[in-house]
Design a protein around this motif. Structure first.
Motif, PDB file in Angstrom:
ATOM      1  N   GLN A   1       0.838  -1.194   0.000  1.00  0.00           N
ATOM      2  CA  GLN A   1       0.000   0.000   0.000  1.00  0.00           C
ATOM      3  C   GLN A   1       0.878   1.252   0.000  1.00  0.00           C
ATOM      4  O   GLN A   1       1.739   1.406   0.859  1.00  0.00           O
ATOM      5  N   TYR A   2       0.642   2.128  -0.958  1.00  0.00           N
ATOM      6  CA  TYR A   2       1.411   3.373  -1.056  1.00  0.00           C
ATOM      7  C   TYR A   2       0.689   4.502  -0.318  1.00  0.00           C
ATOM      8  O   TYR A   2      -0.450   4.350   0.126  1.00  0.00           O
ATOM      9  N   ALA A   3       1.380   5.641  -0.201  1.00  0.00           N
ATOM     10  CA  ALA A   3       0.929   6.729   0.674  1.00  0.00           C
ATOM     11  C   ALA A   3      -0.509   7.156   0.412  1.00  0.00           C
ATOM     12  O   ALA A   3      -1.324   7.275   1.341  1.00  0.00           O
ATOM     13  N   GLN A   4      -0.877   7.377  -0.854  1.00  0.00           N
ATOM     14  CA  GLN A   4      -2.207   7.918  -1.123  1.00  0.00           C
ATOM     15  C   GLN A   4      -3.323   6.894  -0.940  1.00  0.00           C
ATOM     16  O   GLN A   4      -4.484   7.267  -0.798  1.00  0.00           O
ATOM     17  N   TRP A   5      -2.975   5.605  -0.943  1.00  0.00           N
ATOM     18  CA  TRP A   5      -3.971   4.591  -0.616  1.00  0.00           C
ATOM     19  C   TRP A   5      -4.488   4.800   0.801  1.00  0.00           C
ATOM     20  O   TRP A   5      -5.662   4.577   1.110  1.00  0.00           O
ATOM     21  N   LYS A   6      -3.601   5.249   1.670  1.00  0.00           N
ATOM     22  CA  LYS A   6      -3.925   5.351   3.094  1.00  0.00           C
ATOM     23  C   LYS A   6      -4.704   6.609   3.433  1.00  0.00           C
ATOM     24  O   LYS A   6      -4.900   6.937   4.598  1.00  0.00           O
ATOM     25  N   GLU A   7      -5.165   7.319   2.400  1.00  0.00           N
ATOM     26  CA  GLU A   7      -5.921   8.548   2.635  1.00  0.00           C
ATOM     27  C   GLU A   7      -7.380   8.369   2.228  1.00  0.00           C
ATOM     28  O   GLU A   7      -7.924   9.083   1.401  1.00  0.00           O
ATOM     29  N   GLY A   8      -8.006   7.331   2.788  1.00  0.00           N
ATOM     30  CA  GLY A   8      -9.440   7.150   2.605  1.00  0.00           C
ATOM     31  C   GLY A   8      -9.876   6.113   1.595  1.00  0.00           C
ATOM     32  O   GLY A   8     -11.068   6.018   1.287  1.00  0.00           O
ATOM     33  N   CYS A   9      -8.949   5.309   1.056  1.00  0.00           N
ATOM     34  CA  CYS A   9      -9.305   4.321   0.026  1.00  0.00           C
ATOM     35  C   CYS A   9      -9.794   3.006   0.634  1.00  0.00           C
ATOM     36  O   CYS A   9      -9.445   2.651   1.759  1.00  0.00           O
ATOM     37  N   PHE A  10     -10.579   2.268  -0.170  1.00  0.00           N
ATOM     38  CA  PHE A  10     -11.134   0.982   0.267  1.00  0.00           C
ATOM     39  C   PHE A  10     -11.297   0.088  -0.950  1.00  0.00           C
ATOM     40  O   PHE A  10     -11.707   0.554  -2.016  1.00  0.00           O
ATOM     41  N   ILE A  11     -10.969  -1.196  -0.808  1.00  0.00           N
ATOM     42  CA  ILE A  11     -11.146  -2.121  -1.930  1.00  0.00           C
ATOM     43  C   ILE A  11     -12.101  -3.247  -1.541  1.00  0.00           C
ATOM     44  O   ILE A  11     -11.973  -3.856  -0.471  1.00  0.00           O
ATOM     45  N   TYR A  12     -13.100  -3.479  -2.399  1.00  0.00           N
ATOM     46  CA  TYR A  12     -14.031  -4.594  -2.209  1.00  0.00           C
ATOM     47  C   TYR A  12     -13.430  -5.869  -2.791  1.00  0.00           C
ATOM     48  O   TYR A  12     -13.560  -6.944  -2.219  1.00  0.00           O
ATOM     49  N   GLU A  13     -12.798  -5.748  -3.953  1.00  0.00           N
ATOM     50  CA  GLU A  13     -12.117  -6.883  -4.589  1.00  0.00           C
ATOM     51  C   GLU A  13     -11.114  -6.352  -5.614  1.00  0.00           C
ATOM     52  O   GLU A  13     -11.322  -5.274  -6.177  1.00  0.00           O
ATOM     53  N   PRO A  14      -9.995  -7.080  -5.798  1.00  0.00           N
ATOM     54  CA  PRO A  14      -9.531  -8.277  -5.081  1.00  0.00           C
ATOM     55  C   PRO A  14      -8.525  -7.898  -3.985  1.00  0.00           C
ATOM     56  O   PRO A  14      -7.793  -6.912  -4.116  1.00  0.00           O
ATOM     57  N   LEU A  15      -8.486  -8.706  -2.932  1.00  0.00           N
ATOM     58  CA  LEU A  15      -7.456  -8.519  -1.908  1.00  0.00           C
ATOM     59  C   LEU A  15      -6.190  -9.286  -2.286  1.00  0.00           C
ATOM     60  O   LEU A  15      -5.089  -8.909  -1.904  1.00  0.00           O
ATOM     61  N   VAL A  16      -6.375 -10.368  -3.023  1.00  0.00           N
ATOM     62  CA  VAL A  16      -5.240 -11.192  -3.460  1.00  0.00           C
ATOM     63  C   VAL A  16      -5.453 -11.534  -4.934  1.00  0.00           C
ATOM     64  O   VAL A  16      -6.594 -11.748  -5.365  1.00  0.00           O
ATOM     65  N   ILE A  17      -4.371 -11.571  -5.704  1.00  0.00           N
ATOM     66  CA  ILE A  17      -4.447 -11.969  -7.117  1.00  0.00           C
ATOM     67  C   ILE A  17      -3.430 -13.084  -7.367  1.00  0.00           C
ATOM     68  O   ILE A  17      -2.274 -12.975  -6.952  1.00  0.00           O
ATOM     69  N   THR A  18      -3.863 -14.143  -8.056  1.00  0.00           N
ATOM     70  CA  THR A  18      -2.943 -15.185  -8.497  1.00  0.00           C
ATOM     71  C   THR A  18      -2.707 -15.031  -9.997  1.00  0.00           C
ATOM     72  O   THR A  18      -3.497 -14.385 -10.700  1.00  0.00           O
ATOM     73  N   LYS A  19      -1.642 -15.634 -10.489  1.00  0.00           N
ATOM     74  CA  LYS A  19      -1.353 -15.575 -11.932  1.00  0.00           C
ATOM     75  C   LYS A  19      -2.489 -16.169 -12.745  1.00  0.00           C
ATOM     76  O   LYS A  19      -2.884 -15.624 -13.782  1.00  0.00           O
ATOM     77  N   ASP A  20      -3.023 -17.299 -12.280  1.00  0.00           N
ATOM     78  CA  ASP A  20      -4.108 -17.964 -13.012  1.00  0.00           C
ATOM     79  C   ASP A  20      -5.337 -17.065 -13.088  1.00  0.00           C
ATOM     80  O   ASP A  20      -5.999 -16.975 -14.136  1.00  0.00           O
TER      81      ASP A  20
END
Length: 216
Positions: A128-147
Motif C-alpha cells: 500500500q502506497y501513501a495515497q492509498w492510506k488517505e481514505g481508500c477501500f477495496i471490495y475486490e480483489p485482496l489477493v491476485i494469483t497468476k491464473d
C-alpha cells in the motif's frame, strides 16, 4: 509458549491516539487471543487519518508487513491481519492526520496477538502506497494469483477525489469505470508477476500515483 513480558505502558493506546481523534471500534482489549490466523481490527476516527502498521513475531523479531492490509470506509479504518505461524505477535499501529505533512507517523496503539494455530493459508497482501492510506477501500480483489489474472480479475475500489483510476499489467493500462461518487470498477486481464492500481487526482492527465502493488 509462555506469554512475553512487555514494557509497562506498551499495550493499548499511546498518547497521540486520542489526540488524533481515534477510538477503538472492534477490539478494545489490546491482549487478543485469536480463534484462527486472521483478524480484522477496526478504529473509529473523527477526522481523516493516514495509518500504517507493523506485525512483529515475538519469538524471532521478524517483521511481517506483507501480512497487514489497511483501508478506510467512512469513519472506520480497518487493519486486516494474517498470522503466518502460531505464536505471539506484536501489532503496532501508527497514524497521523491527513492534514499533517510530516513524514513520520507516531505509534498510537499496540496489540499483543496470540495465535494458537493456523486455520488457512497466508497470501501476501498488496503493498500500500501513501495515497492509498488517505481514505481508500477495496471490495475486490485482496489477493491476485497468476491464473486468476490470466482469466480476468474484477476490480471494485473506492478512491476519493480520483479523476481516473487504472490497473497496469506489463505496461498495459486498463482504465476502470466510475460507477458514481468515488467507486471505480473494471475487469483486468493479463500475464505478469506484478500489477499496480493507480489514480490520477487532477492536473496533468498523464500523472498517476501508485496506490497498490500486487505481486504474484
Amino acid at each position: 509458549m509462555a506469554k512475553p513480558e512487555l514494557p509497562r505502558g506498551y499495550l493499548g493506546a499511546q498518547p497521540k491516539f486520542g489526540e488524533f481523534g481515534l477510538c477503538t471500534h472492534s477490539h478494545k482489549d489490546p491482549d487478543v487471543v485469536l480463534t484462527g490466523n486472521e483478524v480484522e481490527i477496526q478504529f473509529k476516527m473523527d477526522r481523516l487519518v493516514k495509518v500504517t502498521g507493523n506485525l512483529i513475531q515475538v519469538a524471532t523479531l521478524k517483521e511481517h508487513t506483507e501480512c497487514i492490509f489497511t483501508q478506510t470506509q467512512g469513519d472506520i479504518v480497518s487493519f486486516l491481519v494474517q498470522i503466518p505461524e502460531p505464536g505471539y505477535y506484536k501489532l503496532q499501529i501508527y497514524a497521523l492526520p491527513v492534514t499533517d505533512d510530516s513524514k513520520t507517523l507516531p505509534g498510537v496503539f499496540n496489540y499483543l496477538l496470540n495465535c494458537p494455530g493456523i486455520s488457512k493459508p497466508v497470501h501476501p497482501f498488496p503493498k500500500q502506497y501513501a495515497q492509498w492510506k488517505e481514505g481508500c477501500f477495496i471490495y475486490e480483489p485482496l489477493v491476485i494469483t497468476k491464473d486468476a489474472l490470466n482469466c480476468g480479475v474484477n476490480f471494485r475500489a473506492v478512491v476519493p477525489n480520483a479523476k481516473a483510476v487504472a490497473a497496469v499489467v506489463n505496461e498495459e493500462w486498463t482504465q476502470l469505470d466510475n460507477k458514481g461518487g468515488n467507486l471505480w470498477e473494471g475487469k483486468v486481464k493479463g500475464s505478469a508477476e506484478k500489477l499496480t492500481l493507480n489514480a490520477n487526482f487532477g492536473g496533468e492527465e498523464s500523472k498517476y500515483s501508485t496506490l497498490l502493488e500486487y505481486s504474484m
